[in-house]
Design a protein around this motif. Structure first.
Motif, PDB file in Angstrom:
ATOM      1  N   VAL A 222       0.838  -1.196   0.000  1.00 12.43           N
ATOM      2  CA  VAL A 222       0.000   0.000   0.000  1.00 12.43           C
ATOM      3  C   VAL A 222       0.875   1.248   0.000  1.00 12.43           C
ATOM      4  O   VAL A 222       1.822   1.366   0.782  1.00 12.43           O
ATOM      5  CB  VAL A 222      -0.940   0.015   1.217  1.00 12.43           C
ATOM      6  CG1 VAL A 222      -1.708   1.340   1.294  1.00 12.43           C
ATOM      7  CG2 VAL A 222      -1.923  -1.153   1.136  1.00 12.43           C
ATOM      8  N   ARG A 224       0.518   5.461   0.235  1.00  4.42           N
ATOM      9  CA  ARG A 224      -0.374   6.579   0.576  1.00  4.42           C
ATOM     10  C   ARG A 224       0.423   7.873   0.571  1.00  4.42           C
ATOM     11  O   ARG A 224       1.453   7.979   1.241  1.00  4.42           O
ATOM     12  CB  ARG A 224      -1.025   6.353   1.947  1.00  4.42           C
ATOM     13  CG  ARG A 224      -2.083   7.400   2.278  1.00  4.42           C
ATOM     14  CD  ARG A 224      -2.882   7.043   3.516  1.00  4.42           C
ATOM     15  NE  ARG A 224      -2.122   7.122   4.748  1.00  4.42           N
ATOM     16  CZ  ARG A 224      -1.890   6.116   5.567  1.00  4.42           C
ATOM     17  NH1 ARG A 224      -2.344   4.901   5.279  1.00  4.42           N
ATOM     18  NH2 ARG A 224      -1.197   6.291   6.674  1.00  4.42           N
ATOM     19  N   ILE A 229       3.328   2.413   2.955  1.00  8.90           N
ATOM     20  CA  ILE A 229       2.694   2.239   4.263  1.00  8.90           C
ATOM     21  C   ILE A 229       2.971   0.855   4.835  1.00  8.90           C
ATOM     22  O   ILE A 229       3.358   0.710   6.000  1.00  8.90           O
ATOM     23  CB  ILE A 229       1.171   2.473   4.161  1.00  8.90           C
ATOM     24  CG1 ILE A 229       0.895   3.891   3.639  1.00  8.90           C
ATOM     25  CG2 ILE A 229       0.505   2.256   5.514  1.00  8.90           C
ATOM     26  CD1 ILE A 229       1.525   5.001   4.461  1.00  8.90           C
ATOM     27  N   ALA A 230       2.775  -0.182   4.029  1.00  8.40           N
ATOM     28  CA  ALA A 230       2.965  -1.553   4.529  1.00  8.40           C
ATOM     29  C   ALA A 230       2.981  -2.525   3.370  1.00  8.40           C
ATOM     30  O   ALA A 230       2.384  -2.274   2.320  1.00  8.40           O
ATOM     31  CB  ALA A 230       1.848  -1.927   5.506  1.00  8.40           C
ATOM     32  N   THR A 232       2.031  -6.573   3.116  1.00  6.61           N
ATOM     33  CA  THR A 232       1.372  -7.558   3.968  1.00  6.61           C
ATOM     34  C   THR A 232       0.887  -8.735   3.130  1.00  6.61           C
ATOM     35  O   THR A 232       0.483  -8.554   1.975  1.00  6.61           O
ATOM     36  CB  THR A 232       0.156  -6.912   4.681  1.00  6.61           C
ATOM     37  OG1 THR A 232       0.524  -5.652   5.209  1.00  6.61           O
ATOM     38  CG2 THR A 232      -0.360  -7.816   5.785  1.00  6.61           C
ATOM     39  N   GLN A 241      -9.482  -3.950   6.002  1.00  4.07           N
ATOM     40  CA  GLN A 241      -8.142  -3.579   6.455  1.00  4.07           C
ATOM     41  C   GLN A 241      -7.342  -2.921   5.341  1.00  4.07           C
ATOM     42  O   GLN A 241      -6.577  -1.982   5.584  1.00  4.07           O
ATOM     43  CB  GLN A 241      -7.420  -4.826   6.974  1.00  4.07           C
ATOM     44  CG  GLN A 241      -7.971  -5.363   8.285  1.00  4.07           C
ATOM     45  CD  GLN A 241      -7.358  -6.714   8.647  1.00  4.07           C
ATOM     46  OE1 GLN A 241      -7.152  -7.564   7.793  1.00  4.07           O
ATOM     47  NE2 GLN A 241      -7.060  -6.896   9.922  1.00  4.07           N
ATOM     48  N   THR A 244      -8.495   0.635   5.043  1.00  2.52           N
ATOM     49  CA  THR A 244      -7.975   1.427   6.154  1.00  2.52           C
ATOM     50  C   THR A 244      -6.532   1.842   5.893  1.00  2.52           C
ATOM     51  O   THR A 244      -6.142   2.994   6.137  1.00  2.52           O
ATOM     52  CB  THR A 244      -8.063   0.632   7.473  1.00  2.52           C
ATOM     53  OG1 THR A 244      -9.443   0.367   7.757  1.00  2.52           O
ATOM     54  CG2 THR A 244      -7.454   1.413   8.625  1.00  2.52           C
ATOM     55  N   GLN A 245      -5.711   0.913   5.386  1.00  3.39           N
ATOM     56  CA  GLN A 245      -4.330   1.260   5.052  1.00  3.39           C
ATOM     57  C   GLN A 245      -4.267   2.286   3.931  1.00  3.39           C
ATOM     58  O   GLN A 245      -3.433   3.200   3.951  1.00  3.39           O
ATOM     59  CB  GLN A 245      -3.551   0.006   4.650  1.00  3.39           C
ATOM     60  CG  GLN A 245      -3.185  -0.901   5.810  1.00  3.39           C
ATOM     61  CD  GLN A 245      -2.225  -2.005   5.385  1.00  3.39           C
ATOM     62  OE1 GLN A 245      -1.886  -2.145   4.205  1.00  3.39           O
ATOM     63  NE2 GLN A 245      -1.781  -2.796   6.354  1.00  3.39           N
ATOM     64  N   GLY A 248      -5.895   5.673   5.515  1.00  6.21           N
ATOM     65  CA  GLY A 248      -5.297   6.129   6.767  1.00  6.21           C
ATOM     66  C   GLY A 248      -6.259   6.301   7.919  1.00  6.21           C
ATOM     67  O   GLY A 248      -5.921   6.922   8.932  1.00  6.21           O
TER      68      GLY A 248
END
Length: 332
Positions: A222, A224, A229-230, A232, A241, A244-245, A248
């Protein structure tokens, strides 16, 4: 469930470290780190403007990153200065917009820029035979000698993939590949990606359709506001989820209703008909009528080539009736 971040692996075919890009004062990407492994489908996700296309363009040699970052491909330093250099290395970018040459055959499109020759002439027999092998690999049952013109959007998308695979691509970047496809065509595309994954081809899948991402992707990366951000495992995530990532914050209602008044008609189109500029006998828009009311959002949907752009272009022309007697609109 809290998403568990994946650890960096030394078996990555492509590794990006501290990749940044700015256009003037706008920082589009900021020190992004991503790894892609053989046979992995990595979803590159983010909101519009997050930097996904810029990152994929850097990987594909369309855009040059800022100094300070680095890329490695198959364990070696990688810095393509053109799309041709990236494709020669084994990395192909499949654009959202089809970029084939419609007047050429499928085989000619697959070999464009490097037509095989024999005795000083194009070896069409060899070219078409090799192209046919790639088409059959993808399950596209059409002769390679056929012109691209008239193929469905889904078939043209597969020709784009065949073009990359014919150059021995080991990594495919698919940028919104399903945006113009029907549901059944999307399923075919996802099955093809699964088949490529089984053969060890890595894929980067860019899409806003999270059901497709969940169906075919192994890993979620992800971005942003230009920042990574991550990364996974898809098995540790769900769609809520992921969203949300991407944004934010927790999203309790993806489609909130905002009460507002819809007023009087302010625009009306009647019997809009438009013809193809290159083929005056072909209708691009045929007898379309609609009204738009104050405070209303009117959606115009359709596949690529359905006539959406021609419709709104015709309706925004200053004097449509003067150039097309059957095309009229009224602004109120």
């Amino acid at each position: 469930m809290k998403a568990a971040a994946l650890q960096t692996s030394t078996d990555a075919v492509l590794s990006l470290r501290n990749i940044s890009k700015a256009y003037g004062p706008v920082q589009v990407l900021s020190q992004v780190n991503v790894d892609i492994r053989p046979g992995e489908v990595l979803a590159l996700l983010g909101e519009n403007g997050a930097g996904k296309s810029t990152l994929s363009s850097i990987i594909a040699g369309l855009v040059q990153p800022e100094a300070g970052g680095s890329m490695t491909w198959l364990g070696e330093p990688y810095a393509p200065d053109s799309p041709g250099a990236a494709l020669s290395a084994g990395i192909g970018l499949i654009h959202q917009e089809i970029r084939l040459l419609p007047q050429l055959s499928i085989a000619e499109n697959i070999f464009v820029g490097r037509l095989p020759t024999r005795y000083g002439r194009v070896d069409r027999e060899y070219m078409e035979a090799q192209a046919q092998i790639q088409l059959e690999r993808l399950g596209l049952k059409v002769p390679a000698s056929r012109k691209v013109e008239g193929l469905s959007v889904a078939a043209q998308q597969l020709v784009e993939i065949a073009k990359a695979l014919n150059k021995q691509a080991r990594l495919l970047i698919l940028d919104e590949p399903s945006s113009a496809l029907t549901r059944s065509e999307i399923e075919v595309l996802l099955d093809i990606i699964r088949g490529l994954k089984a053969k060890g081809v890595a894929c980067v899948y860019i899409s806003h359709k999270l059901d497709e991402v969940a169906a075919v992707c192994d890993t979620i990366a992800v971005i942003r506001d230009g920042k990574h951000i991550a990364t996974t495992a898809m098995a540790d995530m769900d769609i809520a989820q992921i969203i949300t990532q991407m944004v934010g914050r927790e999203m309790s209602n993806l489609y909130p209703t905002e009460p507002h008044e819809v007023g009087e008609v302010i625009f009306e189109a009647r019997n809009v008909t438009c013809y193809d500029v290159d083929n005056p006998k072909r209708k691009r828009v045929d007898d379309i009528s609609f009204v738009l009311k104050r405070g209303e959002i009117l959606g115009i949907a359709g596949l690529v080539g359905a006539g959406r752009t021609e419709l709104v272009s015709r309706c925004s022309a200053p004097t449509p009736a003067a150039t097309a007697p059957r095309c009229g609109w009224t602004a109120r």
